[in-house]
Design a protein around this motif. Structure first.
Motif, PDB file in Angstrom:
ATOM      1  N   SER A 133       0.823  -1.215   0.000  1.00 48.51           N
ATOM      2  CA  SER A 133       0.000   0.000   0.000  1.00 48.51           C
ATOM      3  C   SER A 133       0.857   1.266   0.000  1.00 48.51           C
ATOM      4  O   SER A 133       0.397   2.325  -0.421  1.00 48.51           O
ATOM      5  CB  SER A 133      -0.963   0.001   1.186  1.00 48.51           C
ATOM      6  OG  SER A 133      -0.275   0.208   2.402  1.00 48.51           O
ATOM      7  N   TYR A 134       2.097   1.162   0.479  1.00 47.90           N
ATOM      8  CA  TYR A 134       3.014   2.307   0.461  1.00 47.90           C
ATOM      9  C   TYR A 134       3.843   2.378  -0.819  1.00 47.90           C
ATOM     10  O   TYR A 134       4.612   3.333  -0.998  1.00 47.90           O
ATOM     11  CB  TYR A 134       3.956   2.252   1.662  1.00 47.90           C
ATOM     12  CG  TYR A 134       3.297   2.500   2.984  1.00 47.90           C
ATOM     13  CD1 TYR A 134       2.484   3.610   3.190  1.00 47.90           C
ATOM     14  CD2 TYR A 134       3.491   1.635   4.056  1.00 47.90           C
ATOM     15  CE1 TYR A 134       1.881   3.844   4.407  1.00 47.90           C
ATOM     16  CE2 TYR A 134       2.903   1.863   5.289  1.00 47.90           C
ATOM     17  CZ  TYR A 134       2.101   2.971   5.451  1.00 47.90           C
ATOM     18  OH  TYR A 134       1.511   3.203   6.668  1.00 47.90           O
ATOM     19  N   ALA A 135       3.732   1.415  -1.694  1.00 45.74           N
ATOM     20  CA  ALA A 135       4.551   1.352  -2.907  1.00 45.74           C
ATOM     21  C   ALA A 135       4.450   2.580  -3.817  1.00 45.74           C
ATOM     22  O   ALA A 135       5.432   2.926  -4.482  1.00 45.74           O
ATOM     23  CB  ALA A 135       4.229   0.080  -3.688  1.00 45.74           C
ATOM     24  N   PRO A 136       3.313   3.284  -3.884  1.00 45.32           N
ATOM     25  CA  PRO A 136       3.285   4.487  -4.727  1.00 45.32           C
ATOM     26  C   PRO A 136       4.267   5.580  -4.297  1.00 45.32           C
ATOM     27  O   PRO A 136       4.654   6.414  -5.115  1.00 45.32           O
ATOM     28  CB  PRO A 136       1.840   4.978  -4.606  1.00 45.32           C
ATOM     29  CG  PRO A 136       1.051   3.741  -4.318  1.00 45.32           C
ATOM     30  CD  PRO A 136       1.953   2.922  -3.440  1.00 45.32           C
ATOM     31  N   ILE A 137       4.699   5.574  -3.054  1.00 46.88           N
ATOM     32  CA  ILE A 137       5.632   6.610  -2.596  1.00 46.88           C
ATOM     33  C   ILE A 137       6.984   6.468  -3.285  1.00 46.88           C
ATOM     34  O   ILE A 137       7.446   7.408  -3.938  1.00 46.88           O
ATOM     35  CB  ILE A 137       5.760   6.607  -1.060  1.00 46.88           C
ATOM     36  CG1 ILE A 137       4.407   6.897  -0.423  1.00 46.88           C
ATOM     37  CG2 ILE A 137       6.819   7.613  -0.600  1.00 46.88           C
ATOM     38  CD1 ILE A 137       4.372   6.696   1.085  1.00 46.88           C
ATOM     39  N   PRO A 138       7.663   5.315  -3.185  1.00 43.59           N
ATOM     40  CA  PRO A 138       8.939   5.216  -3.897  1.00 43.59           C
ATOM     41  C   PRO A 138       8.770   5.210  -5.418  1.00 43.59           C
ATOM     42  O   PRO A 138       9.635   5.715  -6.136  1.00 43.59           O
ATOM     43  CB  PRO A 138       9.549   3.906  -3.394  1.00 43.59           C
ATOM     44  CG  PRO A 138       8.416   3.121  -2.849  1.00 43.59           C
ATOM     45  CD  PRO A 138       7.409   4.118  -2.364  1.00 43.59           C
ATOM     46  N   LEU A 139       7.662   4.675  -5.900  1.00 45.69           N
ATOM     47  CA  LEU A 139       7.410   4.688  -7.339  1.00 45.69           C
ATOM     48  C   LEU A 139       7.290   6.124  -7.841  1.00 45.69           C
ATOM     49  O   LEU A 139       7.923   6.507  -8.832  1.00 45.69           O
ATOM     50  CB  LEU A 139       6.145   3.896  -7.669  1.00 45.69           C
ATOM     51  CG  LEU A 139       5.727   3.884  -9.138  1.00 45.69           C
ATOM     52  CD1 LEU A 139       6.761   3.167  -9.984  1.00 45.69           C
ATOM     53  CD2 LEU A 139       4.366   3.246  -9.291  1.00 45.69           C
ATOM     54  N   GLY A 140       6.489   6.936  -7.162  1.00 48.28           N
ATOM     55  CA  GLY A 140       6.355   8.339  -7.533  1.00 48.28           C
ATOM     56  C   GLY A 140       7.666   9.088  -7.407  1.00 48.28           C
ATOM     57  O   GLY A 140       7.993   9.939  -8.237  1.00 48.28           O
ATOM     58  N   GLY A 141       8.444   8.780  -6.368  1.00 49.71           N
ATOM     59  CA  GLY A 141       9.757   9.405  -6.205  1.00 49.71           C
ATOM     60  C   GLY A 141      10.699   9.053  -7.336  1.00 49.71           C
ATOM     61  O   GLY A 141      11.418   9.913  -7.856  1.00 49.71           O
ATOM     62  N   PHE A 142      10.684   7.789  -7.754  1.00 45.92           N
ATOM     63  CA  PHE A 142      11.550   7.352  -8.857  1.00 45.92           C
ATOM     64  C   PHE A 142      11.165   8.035 -10.166  1.00 45.92           C
ATOM     65  O   PHE A 142      12.026   8.547 -10.886  1.00 45.92           O
ATOM     66  CB  PHE A 142      11.480   5.830  -9.005  1.00 45.92           C
ATOM     67  CG  PHE A 142      12.257   5.309 -10.172  1.00 45.92           C
ATOM     68  CD1 PHE A 142      13.638   5.293 -10.153  1.00 45.92           C
ATOM     69  CD2 PHE A 142      11.599   4.852 -11.303  1.00 45.92           C
ATOM     70  CE1 PHE A 142      14.360   4.821 -11.238  1.00 45.92           C
ATOM     71  CE2 PHE A 142      12.308   4.386 -12.393  1.00 45.92           C
ATOM     72  CZ  PHE A 142      13.697   4.362 -12.364  1.00 45.92           C
ATOM     73  N   ILE A 143       9.886   8.063 -10.458  1.00 48.01           N
ATOM     74  CA  ILE A 143       9.433   8.678 -11.712  1.00 48.01           C
ATOM     75  C   ILE A 143       9.702  10.177 -11.703  1.00 48.01           C
ATOM     76  O   ILE A 143      10.171  10.741 -12.698  1.00 48.01           O
ATOM     77  CB  ILE A 143       7.938   8.362 -11.959  1.00 48.01           C
ATOM     78  CG1 ILE A 143       7.748   6.863 -12.178  1.00 48.01           C
ATOM     79  CG2 ILE A 143       7.422   9.149 -13.162  1.00 48.01           C
ATOM     80  CD1 ILE A 143       6.304   6.418 -12.184  1.00 48.01           C
TER      81      ILE A 143
END
Length: 175
Positions: A133-143
């Motif tokens: 559920s927290y995966a969008p945080i690092p994904l958004g940071g990477f993008i």
């Protein structure tokens, strides 16, 4: 190399817009269903609200990355517009470096948060790991970091037509 980077980032940008848009559409469908189920059918469902929250997190972090690349993010130009023109590029560089630091922070600490909570499950959705559920945080940071690096290397892309980098010297002369 520039054409490859811009082409890949264009594809990532379009994917971000698609994911964010799909998240909003799904949220717009399941929230009324949850309300209808509770008040018209008399049985409250446990899944619509937590799924809507997860979709909002996904929309926020992925959509923010796309918004940053498009130049549609929130920006306060009160200071930069009043600076002398020769100082503005340095402020722009500072802002981009600060965005890179923020993106890197989101990537590193968001990943650590995902790893630290991976073995926990959401109480309302017992099949879903908290770390996921927290995966969008690092994904958004990477993008976002990819888009910041793109701006540092090739400048703003929000005013560029998608086909601009595809033109060769021969096709420019023919026009």
């Amino acid at each position: 190399m520039k054409n490859l980077v811009l082409g890949v980032n264009d594809a990532i940008y379009r994917a971000c817009i698609g994911v964010a848009g799909l998240a909003i559409v799904i949220m717009a469908l399941i929230i009324p269903w949850g309300v209808f189920s509770r008040y018209a059918l008399g049985q409250g469902l446990g899944w619509p609200e937590p799924i809507a929250i997860l979709l909002m997190v996904l929309f926020t972090f992925v959509g923010a990355a796309a918004s940053y690349r498009a130049g549609a993010h929130m920006a306060v130009n009160a200071l930069s517009d009043r600076l002398p023109p020769q100082v503005q590029p340095f402020l722009t560089l500072f802002v981009r470096l600060a965005m890179a630091a923020i993106s890197l922070f989101m990537l590193v600490w968001g990943y650590k948060l995902c790893v630290a909570t991976w073995n926990q499950y959401l109480s309302t959705l017992t099949w879903l790991r908290v770390g996921l559920s927290y995966a969008p945080i690092p994904l958004g940071g990477f993008i976002t970091l990819l888009f910041v690096l793109e701006q540092l290397l090739y400048g703003d892309q929000h005013k560029r037509r998608v086909v601009d980098y595809e033109c060769t010297e021969d096709s420019k002369e023919a026009v």
